[in-house]
Design a protein around this motif. Structure first.
Motif, PDB file in Angstrom:
ATOM      1  N   GLU A  93      -2.622   2.426  -0.892  1.00  0.00           N
ATOM      2  CA  GLU A  93      -2.508   3.207  -2.122  1.00  0.00           C
ATOM      3  C   GLU A  93      -3.902   3.314  -2.725  1.00  0.00           C
ATOM      4  OE1 GLU A  93       0.053   2.956  -6.267  1.00  0.00           O
ATOM      5  OE2 GLU A  93       0.707   1.788  -4.544  1.00  0.00           O
ATOM      6  N   SER A  94      -4.166   4.395  -3.455  1.00  0.00           N
ATOM      7  CA  SER A  94      -5.468   4.547  -4.102  1.00  0.00           C
ATOM      8  C   SER A  94      -5.301   5.366  -5.373  1.00  0.00           C
ATOM      9  CB  SER A  94      -6.466   5.222  -3.162  1.00  0.00           C
ATOM     10  OG  SER A  94      -6.037   6.534  -2.859  1.00  0.00           O
TER      11      SER A  94
ATOM     12  N   LEU B 211       0.443  -4.628  -7.422  1.00  0.00           N
ATOM     13  CA  LEU B 211       0.039  -4.588  -6.016  1.00  0.00           C
ATOM     14  C   LEU B 211      -0.216  -5.961  -5.399  1.00  0.00           C
ATOM     15  CD1 LEU B 211      -2.409  -1.567  -6.244  1.00  0.00           C
ATOM     16  CD2 LEU B 211      -0.036  -1.546  -5.486  1.00  0.00           C
TER      17      LEU B 211
END
Length: 104
Positions: A32-33, A64
């Motif tokens: 994920e970013s 996260l």
């Protein structure tokens, strides 16, 4: 998305006073970013921006669950050195407070 503690995840930060890009890596892949920062071009003091960044990183880390943090050397074309020093020291304190090893 919550990641298992038995499979280490790396939170990589391209930190800046105005905004910070981040990516979560797991098993050599980007999971994920995103980008975090105050969505304003108005003059906002660096202390306020960095405080917002730390709160955003807390939210990301809670969700996260990274085990390690990697940090790009921050640079700021339009920011005075004290703002960059505040950014670096705040990120180091944030990582230490969460017990996360930090690599630059």
């Amino acid at each position: 998305m919550t990641l298992s503690q038995d499979r280490p995840a790396l939170l990589a930060l391209d930190a800046g006073v105005r905004e910070t890009a981040w990516a979560l890596f797991k098993d050599g892949e980007v999971v994920e970013s995103g980008v975090t920062g105050l969505s304003t071009r108005r003059k906002v003091e660096p202390e306020v921006r960095v405080s917002h960044l730390v709160q955003s990183l807390d939210d990301l880390a809670n969700r996260l669950e990274p085990q390690t943090v990697a940090l790009c050397q921050p640079s700021g074309i339009n920011w005075p050195v004290p703002a960059l020093d505040l950014l670096v020291s705040s990120l180091a304190a944030w990582a230490a407070g969460r017990g996360l090893p930090q690599y630059s």
